[in-house]
Design a protein around this motif. Structure first.
Motif, PDB file in Angstrom:
ATOM      1  N   ALA A  95      49.003 -10.949  11.867  1.00  0.00           N
ATOM      2  CA  ALA A  95      49.497 -10.990  13.286  1.00  0.00           C
ATOM      3  C   ALA A  95      50.446  -9.735  13.401  1.00  0.00           C
ATOM      4  O   ALA A  95      50.400  -9.125  14.454  1.00  0.00           O
ATOM      5  CB  ALA A  95      50.459 -12.144  13.363  1.00  0.00           C
ATOM      6  N   LYS A  96      51.125  -9.437  12.340  1.00  0.00           N
ATOM      7  CA  LYS A  96      52.079  -8.319  12.245  1.00  0.00           C
ATOM      8  C   LYS A  96      51.385  -6.882  12.268  1.00  0.00           C
ATOM      9  O   LYS A  96      51.635  -5.985  13.004  1.00  0.00           O
ATOM     10  CB  LYS A  96      52.913  -8.317  11.291  1.00  0.00           C
ATOM     11  CG  LYS A  96      54.515  -7.804  11.559  1.00  0.00           C
ATOM     12  CD  LYS A  96      55.362  -8.060  10.437  1.00  0.00           C
ATOM     13  CE  LYS A  96      56.300  -6.844  10.095  1.00  0.00           C
ATOM     14  NZ  LYS A  96      57.038  -7.387   8.954  1.00  0.00           N
ATOM     15  N   HIS A  97      50.060  -6.925  11.803  1.00  0.00           N
ATOM     16  CA  HIS A  97      49.293  -5.644  11.549  1.00  0.00           C
ATOM     17  C   HIS A  97      47.919  -5.968  12.158  1.00  0.00           C
ATOM     18  O   HIS A  97      46.873  -5.626  11.561  1.00  0.00           O
ATOM     19  CB  HIS A  97      49.321  -5.264  10.095  1.00  0.00           C
ATOM     20  CG  HIS A  97      50.465  -4.952   9.401  1.00  0.00           C
ATOM     21  ND1 HIS A  97      51.582  -3.969   9.651  1.00  0.00           N
ATOM     22  CD2 HIS A  97      51.427  -5.771   8.854  1.00  0.00           C
ATOM     23  CE1 HIS A  97      52.692  -4.074   9.069  1.00  0.00           C
ATOM     24  NE2 HIS A  97      52.609  -5.211   8.526  1.00  0.00           N
ATOM     25  N   ALA A  98      47.929  -6.120  13.384  1.00  0.00           N
ATOM     26  CA  ALA A  98      46.715  -6.553  14.003  1.00  0.00           C
ATOM     27  C   ALA A  98      45.424  -5.390  14.047  1.00  0.00           C
ATOM     28  O   ALA A  98      44.318  -5.672  14.118  1.00  0.00           O
ATOM     29  CB  ALA A  98      47.046  -7.005  15.477  1.00  0.00           C
ATOM     30  N   GLU A  99      45.991  -4.136  13.950  1.00  0.00           N
ATOM     31  CA  GLU A  99      45.147  -3.130  14.040  1.00  0.00           C
ATOM     32  C   GLU A  99      44.491  -3.226  12.732  1.00  0.00           C
ATOM     33  O   GLU A  99      43.717  -1.928  12.400  1.00  0.00           O
ATOM     34  CB  GLU A  99      45.950  -1.982  14.354  1.00  0.00           C
ATOM     35  CG  GLU A  99      46.904  -1.020  13.456  1.00  0.00           C
ATOM     36  CD  GLU A  99      48.252  -2.241  12.814  1.00  0.00           C
ATOM     37  OE1 GLU A  99      48.515  -3.096  13.599  1.00  0.00           O
ATOM     38  OE2 GLU A  99      48.715  -1.736  11.927  1.00  0.00           O
ATOM     39  N   ASN A 100      44.968  -3.464  11.442  1.00  0.00           N
ATOM     40  CA  ASN A 100      44.599  -3.231  10.114  1.00  0.00           C
ATOM     41  C   ASN A 100      44.676  -4.318   9.598  1.00  0.00           C
ATOM     42  O   ASN A 100      45.228  -4.475   8.541  1.00  0.00           O
ATOM     43  CB  ASN A 100      45.276  -2.208   9.617  1.00  0.00           C
ATOM     44  CG  ASN A 100      45.004  -1.824   8.311  1.00  0.00           C
ATOM     45  OD1 ASN A 100      43.912  -2.075   7.826  1.00  0.00           O
ATOM     46  ND2 ASN A 100      45.636  -1.249   7.330  1.00  0.00           N
ATOM     47  N   ILE A 101      43.721  -5.559   9.982  1.00  0.00           N
ATOM     48  CA  ILE A 101      43.333  -6.666   9.171  1.00  0.00           C
ATOM     49  C   ILE A 101      42.261  -6.491   8.145  1.00  0.00           C
ATOM     50  O   ILE A 101      41.205  -6.848   8.238  1.00  0.00           O
ATOM     51  CB  ILE A 101      43.121  -7.962   9.816  1.00  0.00           C
ATOM     52  CG1 ILE A 101      44.297  -8.147  11.215  1.00  0.00           C
ATOM     53  CG2 ILE A 101      43.072  -9.381   9.046  1.00  0.00           C
ATOM     54  CD1 ILE A 101      44.048  -9.080  12.192  1.00  0.00           C
TER      55      ILE A 101
END
Ligand code: TYM
Length: 334
Positions: free
Chosen positions: A117-123
């Motif tokens: 959720a915190k790093h949606a750009e790098n899951i």
């Protein structure tokens, strides 16, 4: 079991600077337990790669983490303190173990959900299989006990599930480890939003005490800690700010909640916050001094890293070979 003692294993991610949460939830317990067990501690640099790191800063942080372990009181001549990435068996066993947990089990991990959720750009896939690498870390050393904060409890449960699943199919290869979670300090909360965990990456610098914060900064942050509008020092669910400060004070001094309530009876929040700040600053002072000496002593740190990397690789290699053999991988011709 190694040399007749039970085995203790733990580690921390090599990202940023350690917080008071890392210290009270884990590191302080490691030091207290280190005589009783045969101990191994990893600088978990492979796990840190699940978030993008700036290479030069990352290298520095890993070294700093190593020195902080030692500065906190872990003797690298008695405890095996090493770099996870220097022992290739971690990545190798990690792959083998990846074939055991189910997608649904990993999807339920709250740390994965939070980080996604915190790093949606790098899951990335590493974020998803993070607990499997952690299981490999622990299982490689036939670990009996893993001292961690509450937030790692779920990862320990999946480690146990993986070990039991593997053992159930292929026979006893791995010791099934237990988590050790301290009674106080296992979940230190933010000083600014006491409903949230104290974290390295909080954007509000006043929310987190870093182990290398100087005395004035520590005291100032405690003075500004968010509390409530009452003025009684007591431990209650609807007083998360004060309860957190009591947890911190209790974890450092060893005093119980009742003792703390009695000690500060009739006193206001101001004097309590100051007492907590001073106590934490006093606790961290020797660690900070020792850290400054160690970080300057390049040859000592290099020497202990090298010796411990080799020791860890020896033990890890034994378990890895056993797992490979059980799985039916063809043995190397020597
Ligand atoms: P990491 O680096 O997030 O945290 C290191 C340790 O500090 C504890 N901790 C806290 N305890 C109390 N209050 C807090 N606010 C707080 N914040 C952090 C954590 O519970 C942890 O014990 N996945 C692990 C690293 C790891 C590991 C392992 C641990 C990798 N492989 C094998 C044990 C065994 C982690 O992210 O920790």
């Amino acid at each position: 079991m190694l040399d007749g003692k039970k085995i203790l294993y733990s580690g921390m991610q090599a990202t940023g600077t350690l917080t008071l949460g890392n210290y009270l939830g884990a590191l302080k317990n490691w030091v207290n337990m280190s005589e009783e067990y045969e101990c191994l501690y990893g600088v978990m640099d492979l796990h840190s790669l699940t978030l993008r790191q700036e290479p030069a800063e990352f290298r520095k942080n890993a070294r700093s983490l190593y020195a902080l372990y030692v500065a906190a009181g872990l003797d690298p001549e008695k405890n095996c303190i090493y770099y996870q990435s220097h022992v290739s068996a971690h990545a190798e066993l990690g792959w083998l173990l990846n074939c055991f947990p189910y997608m649904g089990e990993l999807q339920r991990m709250t740390q994965y959900k939070d980080k996604a959720a915190k790093h949606a750009e790098n899951i990335n896939a590493g974020l998803f299989t993070y607990p499997v690498l952690m299981a490999a870390d622990i299982l490689l050393y036939q670990t009996d006990v893993v001292p961690v904060g509450v937030d790692q409890k779920q990862h320990l449960e999946i480690t146990r599930d993986i070990a039991q699943r593997f053992n159930g199919i292929f026979g006893e290869v791995f010791t099934v480890p237990e988590a050790y979670i301290g009674k106080i300090g296992a979940k230190i909360m933010s000083l600014q939003e006491p409903e949230r965990k104290m974290s390295k990456s909080d954007e509000n610098a006043n929310a987190t005490i870093y182990l290398l914060d100087d005395r004035d900064t520590i005291i100032r942050k405690f003075k500004r800690a968010v509390t409530d509008s009452e003025s009684v020092i007591c431990y209650r669910e609807d007083k998360p700010g004060i309860s957190n400060l009591m947890d911190i004070y209790g974890a450092v001094t060893g005093r119980s909640k009742e003792e703390i309530e009695r000690e500060f009876e009739g006193q206001g929040y101001g004097s309590f916050k100051l007492a907590v700040g001073e106590t934490v600053a006093d606790e961290l002072e020797p660690l900070q001094k020792r850290y400054a000496e160690l970080i300057a002593d390049k040859s000592y740190i290099d020497r202990v890293i090298k010796a411990n990397d080799e020791k860890a690789a020896y033990y890890a290699g034994k378990t890895l070979r056993k797992a490979q053999k059980k799985l039916g991988l063809t043995e190397r011709i020597r």
